[in-house]
Structures are given as C-alpha cells and as structure tokens.
Design an enzyme around this catalytic site. Structure first.
Site, PDB file in Angstrom:
ATOM      1  N   ASP A 392       0.831  -1.208   0.000  1.00 46.33           N
ATOM      2  CA  ASP A 392       0.000   0.000   0.000  1.00 46.33           C
ATOM      3  C   ASP A 392       0.867   1.261   0.000  1.00 46.33           C
ATOM      4  O   ASP A 392       1.621   1.511   0.948  1.00 46.33           O
ATOM      5  CB  ASP A 392      -0.879  -0.065   1.267  1.00 46.33           C
ATOM      6  N   ASP A 455     -10.603   4.225  -1.019  1.00 48.86           N
ATOM      7  CA  ASP A 455     -11.222   3.236  -0.127  1.00 48.86           C
ATOM      8  C   ASP A 455     -12.748   3.227  -0.250  1.00 48.86           C
ATOM      9  O   ASP A 455     -13.391   4.273  -0.320  1.00 48.86           O
ATOM     10  CB  ASP A 455     -10.875   3.557   1.329  1.00 48.86           C
TER      11      ASP A 455
HETATM   12  C1  GAL Z   1      -5.431   2.424   2.984  1.00 50.65           C
HETATM   13  C2  GAL Z   1      -5.936   1.274   2.144  1.00 50.65           C
HETATM   14  C3  GAL Z   1      -6.901   0.483   2.980  1.00 50.65           C
HETATM   15  C4  GAL Z   1      -6.175  -0.036   4.203  1.00 50.65           C
HETATM   16  C5  GAL Z   1      -5.524   1.112   4.974  1.00 50.65           C
HETATM   17  C6  GAL Z   1      -4.630   0.615   6.104  1.00 50.65           C
HETATM   18  O1  GAL Z   1      -4.542   3.181   2.239  1.00 50.65           O
HETATM   19  O2  GAL Z   1      -6.544   1.766   0.985  1.00 50.65           O
HETATM   20  O3  GAL Z   1      -7.448  -0.572   2.220  1.00 50.65           O
HETATM   21  O4  GAL Z   1      -5.220  -0.984   3.815  1.00 50.65           O
HETATM   22  O5  GAL Z   1      -4.745   1.919   4.128  1.00 50.65           O
HETATM   23  O6  GAL Z   1      -4.007   1.635   6.822  1.00 50.65           O
END
Ligand code: GAL
Length: 655
Positions: A392, A455
């Site tokens: 990520d 998200d």
């Molecule tokens: C976001 C991601 C989410 C989750 C989150 C965790 O950037 O899109 O799905 O993984 O971080 O901190």
C-alpha cells in the site's frame, strides 16, 4: 382556524396579479432539496456564504451540494423555469465538477453538461407547459467531494396554482431476504477450476466440496510431487515442472459422486482466478489481533465458506512492531505473538495467509513500512509462510520525486524483484488507489491485482460509485491480473473496535456481490466472520454466483445498456454463455435520484431483449441467485428488479 390562515397565506402569495405569477426557487421549502453534504440554503451557498460564481455575486438562488435532488409539484400549471447554474467560488482548492439536470415528469429536459469552478454561469430557460412534476438535480462527477452547486435567480412562472416543493420519501427498505437455495447434501465440487503455481515452490490447494460428510475426495492424474488428503481435499507438495496438468477430481459420499477437472498451471502466473478470502481492514481496522484473525479462519471452516472456494485470511495494517529488530527484521507487535505459528495453523486448515505493508517508511496507519528493507521483508514473509502481500503506497509520497509514471512504478518494481527471489508463491496486490492508470501497467510489475480506486465505505454512493465506474480498465483484467475495486462491505463492518451492520440495504448488497462477480473482482470479505448471519452467508455462499466470479476465461463485464435507471452489464463465460446483471439504479442516474411518486414501488419490471445484449439465436436463461431456470418468451426475458437491486442471469445459447 389553522387551515383558514394557510388559505389566506396561499391567496396572498400565489394568486395572479400578486407576485406576477412567478415563484422564486428560494421561496419554496428548500429543506426538501436533498444535499450530499450539509443542508441546502436559500440565497446562500451551501457553506452559508453569499452566492458567487465565476467572480459574480448573486442575491437570489439556492446553494446546495451534489448529489442533490429537489422535486416540485407544478400542478400542470407552470409555464416556464428560468435559472442560471454554476459551481460556487467558495472552495479554494479542489472544487469538484458538477452537472445540473432538469427533469420534467421523469424525462430529462435539460443538462448543463459538466461544469467546473470558474466557468461562467449557464442559462437554463425551459417551457414547462403541461408538466406535472419538475425535478432539479445536481450530479457530482466523481473528481472531488467538494461539490458546491448554485441554482441562481431561479424562478418558475405559473398560471394560477402555486408550485410546491415535495418532501421526497425514500422507498421503504426491504427486509433481508435469502435467495440462495440451501446447500445440497449431494457432493458438489466448487471454487476455482484453474490454479497457477510456480515450479519448485511449496504447493497448497484445497478442493472445495459441499455435501454431506463423510466425503472422500480424490484426484487422479496429479503430477509427481503432489498428493491429496482424501478426507480434507487439501493438495500439497512441491509444484512440478513448468506445464499444464489436468487433474480429475472426484468427491463421493453416501448419496453419490461428483467429478470435475482441475487445471494446474505450473508457470509464472498466480491468481488465475480472482483471489477470494477475508481481510481484516473493513471490520477491525488497526485493532486487528491474532485472536480475531484466528476467529476468522475458524469461521471460514466452521461456517463452511472454505467449501465454496474462500481461501485467503489476510491481515491488513496494524500487525507491525514499533521498531525493527537489531538484524533489521520487521517482527509483529505484541498483538501477534507468533506469526509463523499462526500461518502454520491457517495452512493446516487448507487456508492461505496474507499480510500488508507499504513501500514507504510508514504505513497508512502510521506503522513501520518496508522502505529500504524490501528484500529483507519479502524473505521474512516467505519464511513465515505468507501467501499474499498487499503493498500500500501510503507514505511513499514522501519518497517519490514526482508523480511521473516511473516514480509511481518504482517501488512496485523493487518489491516485484524481492518477491521473485524468495521461492514462495506470494500473490502480489498493488494498492495505490488507481494512480497513473495502474491497470495499464500493473501486470508489467507482476501485480496479480491492483486497487483501481480510493477506499470503499458501506454506503450506496461509495459502493455503486466505485462499482459502476469500472469502465476504462475492463480489457486489462484477465487470468493472473485483476482490477480490484476494493473489499466487500457486507455483514458487520466498522474499521475499528466497534462494528455495525453494513449501511447497504439487502438489495444493495445483492447488487454489490453481483457486480463484483461480473467485474471478475477479487472477493475479500470485510466483515467480522464470527458474526456472519444467514443473510450474509447467503450472499457469500452461492456457488453459481461464485462460479461467475471465478470463471476461467477471466473476462470483466462491461455495460451494454443504460436507460431509464436500468443498467445492464454483461460478461462472456468460458462455456460460451453470458452472465448478465440487470441493475435498478446507478449513482449517476438522475432518474434514480428522485422519488417521483410517494408510493413508488421499489421494483421495476424490465423486458430484456436478446437484441439489447447483441445476442442472436435461441437461449436458455437461468436466475443465478435463485439457481432456477426461467421461462423464455421468444426474443426476450421479463424480470422484476428491486430499487438498487439486481436480477442476475446466465444466458446460454441452445441449438
Ligand atoms: C489504505 C488502504 C486500505 C487499508 C488502509 C490501512 O490506504 O486503501 O485498504 O489498507 O490503508 O491503513
């Protein structure tokens, strides 16, 4: 007395001669104008400032925020609607573009086309003779959530009866209803029909079989190095040399026998069908711990999901220790006492284990990321037995020099290299929210899936906005590389320690699962598995629905028709049939944003012509959720589709 006063007021305000038979929009009850944020305001912008568009100020009008809708009863008495429309100046940076739409009696009368901040106000001048109901709508165009919209100097000219704003009643929610038939006691082999693995690496594949136990599951034609446990159906060993191996699976119990082929492809590609499993984020957020992960794995087994093809147990952010060990290893924090033991436990059940990190120094949750430790971390994960990594972007923004394609790809290339060297099949999930059209290059950096959006949250706007906008990436999905419109939001979700039931209605949840199946999207359950209710299980355990998602051809659906609030999406399947979703309502459909009749029934009757689907010939049609064949009348099929719901059909040519 009260009625008399209202009547006198009515006479004063509305009778001819008094106000030149013009009703200003700001004089109507603007509380009834819905707004995507805050409340619509008469003679002010949505944030309460004087109305201002492209540098000009306006005394009169209504400020609102997309998505917005306002329904007005004209009593067939109106003569014209006149207004200017524009994006309010009040947002300094990041104002969204908008589209204003005017509808009369369910038909579109006028569209502004997309408008952005700084555009001069556009004039809208419409005759309204004979029209009963007028709807004023503002659509956000998905480029920002700051959609401040102004109807300026808006007026309705009328003959003698004053127009009135109508309070729109959202259609009543249907209580949860189960469509998936009960699992049959007869043996049925489910899940992926094709499975990719890399030569020489550890192999694990669980044959998913429903039906009464005890069950004996055998596999003939297994290549050397692989063997099956006939009680559990778990195939393990070492992946054979490069090549394709057709294995004949048999499942037998006291009631009968089922057979099916499994194609094992030993080569470079993993995830030949979209990954299916669970991820901790949409339920537990950063409060995930070992017990919660184990509980999810146990529920996968005890509630039978594993026998429908569900495989991965993925830990998202929140597992990482605050510091690296002296040798540089990133260990888990105190919530995960022993990662290797946990992974062994998960594997012993026939499930697989996933983990999360960021190419940046910190994850999105503020935990340690992998930056400058890529090979070290990949080896640690391989050593623990990890089968899936979600990588990520997060704080990599601080490292990247700019937003060029090269910089967007760089961290994913580094991890690609690290994963290739660690002698383990690790599904590689890219998460960078779709930047740089990741679908165009995700497969080149060996991504098995890539997030295409920001998200998801558990609202209709979010889910349908994401799902129905998967258009530009269609051709890039296929075996081994999938578009990922984010994880499922059915069941109990919460993104932290306290959970709630998803805010999607039951029909919206059917839409969600159907759309994700049609899109060949990875299916990652985002809810607390230990609290799965019958309705949610029905959504997740329908083998014919899953079969569409897991179809070996791997073609992503695209829309074939979009009119009057009904959109039809379709994908071809390996057996020459088609999966077709008929959806009632999209997020950008003005028709769908207005409750035209107070008693409007939820469902729409839709006649789908085979010619709408560009199909010629004879067909048999099956209702996929109900697992029932439908009657075909000539060249069409009739379905009823609930508000925000779906009819999901399999259409198969017959000779
Ligand atoms: C976001 C991601 C989410 C989750 C989150 C965790 O950037 O899109 O799905 O993984 O971080 O901190």
């Amino acid at each position: 007395m009260k009625h008399l006063l209202i009547f006198i007021l009515f006479l004063m305000l509305c009778l001819p001669g008094k106000s030149q038979n013009v009703k200003w929009l700001d004089e109507l009850n603007v509380d009834y104008m819905s707004a995507g944020w805050s409340n619509s305001k008469a003679n002010k912008s949505i944030a309460g400032n004087p109305l201002k568009v492209a540098g000009s100020s306006f005394q009169r009008g209504v400020g609102t925020h997309a998505v917005s809708s306002f329904l007005i009863d004209l009593n067939s008495n109106a003569q014209f609607f006149k207004a200017q429309v524009g994006v309010d100046d009040e947002i300094d940076n990041g104002a969204g573009s908008l589209e204003f739409v005017v509808m009369g009696d369910k038909k579109i009368l006028w569209r502004s086309n997309p408008m952005k901040k700084g555009d001069a106000p556009k004039d809208c001048n419409l005759p309204l003779t004979g029209i009963k109901k007028l709807a004023l709508i503002v659509l956000g165009l998905g480029d920002s959530s700051n959609d401040h919209a102004d109807w300026l100097n808006a007026q309705i000219g009328y003959k003698d009866i004053c127009p009135v704003a109508i309070k729109q009643i959202t259609p009543p929610e249907t209580p949860p209803y189960v469509l998936t038939p009960k699992v049959s006691p007869f043996p049925r082999i489910n899940g992926a029909k094709v499975f990719g693995a890399r030569p020489g690496n550890p192999f694990l594949f669980k044959v998913a079989v429903t039906g009464k136990r005890p069950m004996t599951i055998t596999a003939s034609g297994l290549p050397n190095g692989l063997s099956i446990d006939s009680k559990t159906g778990i195939i393990t060993g070492t992946t054979p040399a490069k090549g394709e191996y057709i294995v004949k699976l048999t499942a037998q119990n006291s009631l009968g026998k089922a057979t099916r082929n499994l194609k094992i492809v030993s080569g470079d590609l993993l995830a030949l069908t979209p990954p299916m499993g669970w991820n901790s984020w949409n339920c537990w957020g950063l409060s995930v711990d070992q017990e919660k992960v184990k509980a999810s794995a146990n529920a996968m087994i005890n509630k039978g999901l594993i026998e429908h093809g569900w495989t991965f147990i993925n830990i998202d952010d929140g597992w990482e220790a605050p510091e690296r060990a002296s040798d540089g290893t990133l260990n888990p924090n105190a919530k995960f006492p022993n990662m290797k033991e946990l992974t062994n436990y998960i594997h012993s059940q026939g499930l697989k284990m996933g983990i999360y990190s960021s190419p940046g120094p910190k994850t999105c949750g503020g935990f340690l990321g992998t930056y400058l430790n890529e090979h070290k971390d990949a080896n640690t994960w391989a050593d623990w037995g990890i089968d899936y990594i979600k990588y990520d972007w997060c704080s990599y923004t601080d490292v990247a020099k700019d937003w060029s394609l090269g910089e967007l790809q760089k961290p994913y290339l580094v991890m690609q290299d690290a994963l290739k060297k660690c002698n383990r099949d690790i599904v590689y999930s890219l998460c960078q929210y779709g930047w740089g059209n990741v679908w165009e290059w995700g497969a080149k950096v060996s991504g098995n899936l890539w997030r295409t959006t920001g998200d998801i949250t558990d609202t209709w706007t979010s889910m349908s906005g994401i799902g129905f906008s998967q258009l530009k990436n269609t051709e890039f999905a296929g075996p081994g590389h999938w578009n990922d419109p984010d994880m499922l939001i059915v069941g109990k979700v919460g993104w932290g320690p306290s959970l709630h039931n998803t805010h999607l209605t039951p029909d919206e949840q059917y839409t969600h699962i159907t759309l994700w199946s049609l899109l060949a999207a990875p299916l990652l359950i985002g809810c607390d598995m230990s609290q799965l209710d019958d309705f949610t299980l029905n959504l997740l355990c329908n083998d014919e629905v899953i079969e569409v998602n897991q179809d070996p051809l791997g073609k992503q659906a695209s829309p074939v028709k979009n009119s009057n609030g009904i959109q039809i999406w379709m994908r071809p399947l390996e057996d020459h049939s088609y999966a077709v979703g008929i959806f009632n309502g999209g997020n950008d459909d003005p028709y769908d944003l207005v409750s035209w009749d107070s008693n409007s029934s939820n469902a729409k009757a839709v006649k789908v012509l085979f010619s709408d689907l560009k199909l010629k010939g004879k067909f048999k049609v099956r209702d996929i959720w109900r697992q029932k064949n439908l009657e075909v009348k000539g060249n069409s099929i009739d379905v009823k589709v609930p508000h925000h719901g779906v009819a999901f059909l399999k259409i198969t040519p017959v000779k």
